[in-house]
Design a protein around this motif. Structure first.
Motif, PDB file in Angstrom:
ATOM      1  N   LEU A  10       0.827  -1.205   0.000  1.00 21.82           N
ATOM      2  CA  LEU A  10       0.000   0.000   0.000  1.00 21.82           C
ATOM      3  C   LEU A  10       0.865   1.260   0.000  1.00 21.82           C
ATOM      4  O   LEU A  10       1.798   1.390   0.811  1.00 21.82           O
ATOM      5  N   ASP A  11       0.544   2.191  -0.895  1.00 16.73           N
ATOM      6  CA  ASP A  11       1.281   3.458  -0.951  1.00 16.73           C
ATOM      7  C   ASP A  11       1.192   4.207   0.378  1.00 16.73           C
ATOM      8  O   ASP A  11       2.175   4.794   0.832  1.00 16.73           O
ATOM      9  N   VAL A  12       0.020   4.190   1.001  1.00 12.11           N
ATOM     10  CA  VAL A  12      -0.150   4.919   2.259  1.00 12.11           C
ATOM     11  C   VAL A  12       0.720   4.310   3.351  1.00 12.11           C
ATOM     12  O   VAL A  12       1.273   5.020   4.190  1.00 12.11           O
ATOM     13  N   TYR A  13       0.876   3.007   3.349  1.00 21.54           N
ATOM     14  CA  TYR A  13       1.754   2.352   4.323  1.00 21.54           C
ATOM     15  C   TYR A  13       3.203   2.779   4.091  1.00 21.54           C
ATOM     16  O   TYR A  13       3.919   3.117   5.035  1.00 21.54           O
ATOM     17  N   GLN A  14       3.635   2.755   2.832  1.00 20.64           N
ATOM     18  CA  GLN A  14       5.007   3.157   2.508  1.00 20.64           C
ATOM     19  C   GLN A  14       5.265   4.609   2.907  1.00 20.64           C
ATOM     20  O   GLN A  14       6.335   4.945   3.430  1.00 20.64           O
ATOM     21  N   GLU A  15       4.278   5.464   2.671  1.00 20.75           N
ATOM     22  CA  GLU A  15       4.413   6.882   3.052  1.00 20.75           C
ATOM     23  C   GLU A  15       4.493   7.017   4.570  1.00 20.75           C
ATOM     24  O   GLU A  15       5.259   7.825   5.098  1.00 20.75           O
ATOM     25  N   SER A  18       7.885   5.969   5.735  1.00 17.34           N
ATOM     26  CA  SER A  18       8.816   7.052   5.427  1.00 17.34           C
ATOM     27  C   SER A  18       8.710   8.172   6.469  1.00 17.34           C
ATOM     28  O   SER A  18       9.724   8.727   6.907  1.00 17.34           O
ATOM     29  N   LEU A  19       7.482   8.486   6.858  1.00 17.11           N
ATOM     30  CA  LEU A  19       7.286   9.514   7.890  1.00 17.11           C
ATOM     31  C   LEU A  19       7.942   9.079   9.202  1.00 17.11           C
ATOM     32  O   LEU A  19       8.563   9.900   9.876  1.00 17.11           O
ATOM     33  N   CYS A  20       7.823   7.809   9.550  1.00 17.43           N
ATOM     34  CA  CYS A  20       8.465   7.310  10.778  1.00 17.43           C
ATOM     35  C   CYS A  20       9.971   7.558  10.747  1.00 17.43           C
ATOM     36  O   CYS A  20      10.561   7.966  11.747  1.00 17.43           O
ATOM     37  N   GLY A  21      10.574   7.306   9.613  1.00 19.12           N
ATOM     38  CA  GLY A  21      12.009   7.567   9.471  1.00 19.12           C
ATOM     39  C   GLY A  21      12.321   9.043   9.629  1.00 19.12           C
ATOM     40  O   GLY A  21      13.278   9.416  10.329  1.00 19.12           O
ATOM     41  N   ARG A  22      11.524   9.894   8.991  1.00 20.08           N
ATOM     42  CA  ARG A  22      11.715  11.348   9.081  1.00 20.08           C
ATOM     43  C   ARG A  22      11.577  11.809  10.526  1.00 20.08           C
ATOM     44  O   ARG A  22      12.385  12.589  11.031  1.00 20.08           O
ATOM     45  N   VAL A  23      10.543  11.340  11.198  1.00 25.46           N
ATOM     46  CA  VAL A  23      10.302  11.739  12.581  1.00 25.46           C
ATOM     47  C   VAL A  23      11.442  11.252  13.477  1.00 25.46           C
ATOM     48  O   VAL A  23      11.912  11.995  14.350  1.00 25.46           O
TER      49      VAL A  23
END
Length: 147
Positions: A10-15, A18-23
């Motif tokens: 799922l694209d939303v899962y991948q996004e 990615s947010l988890c990494g950024r945070v």
């Protein structure tokens, strides 16, 4: 990254991942103790976890419930970022990429919620019409004053 489970496609899962990494990277730069910092870590983690759990459910109602929780966690992340800026632990400029990513996540979740949630019509992320609201508020105030 290989997808071993359906939710990983799922694209939303991948996004959300990615947010988890950024945070995570962002939080390592904040040395001060702050409740909003800890809450941002938990809320950002909650997004992909609830997306994965939603994808594992069989009924639309169950899927919708976990997607709503993921959406709530995304909105909570946005509020945590605002609190960190208000407390001068971050600048508004540094929050722009994370906020943009949260907007994308919420939009994708809203698309899924329209499919799976019976309450989707009550959820909104459209900008409010302040002009109309102000006129209504003014009319209410005028009516209250004239009583």
């Amino acid at each position: 990254m290989n997808a071993y489970f359906d939710h990983e496609k799922l694209d939303v899962y991948q996004e959300a991942i990615s947010l988890c990494g950024r945070v995570g990277e962002f939080l390592t730069g904040i040395t001060a103790k702050a409740a909003a910092k800890d809450q941002l870590d938990r809320a950002s983690t909650s997004i992909p976890l609830n997306i994965a759990e939603a994808n594992g459910k069989f009924s639309d109602a169950d899927r919708g419930r976990f997607l709503e929780i993921a959406r709530g966690s995304a909105l909570e992340c946005a509020a945590c970022l605002d609190v960190l800026v208000a407390r001068k632990l971050a600048t508004a400029t540094t929050m722009i990429p994370a906020k943009a990513q949260l907007v994308r996540i919420v939009k994708m979740l809203m698309g899924l919620l329209k499919r799976f949630s019976g309450r989707a019509e009550f959820l909104r992320e459209d900008p409010p019409s302040y002009g109309d609201h102000d006129q209504e508020h003014d009319q209410d105030q005028d009516a209250h004053i004239s009583r």
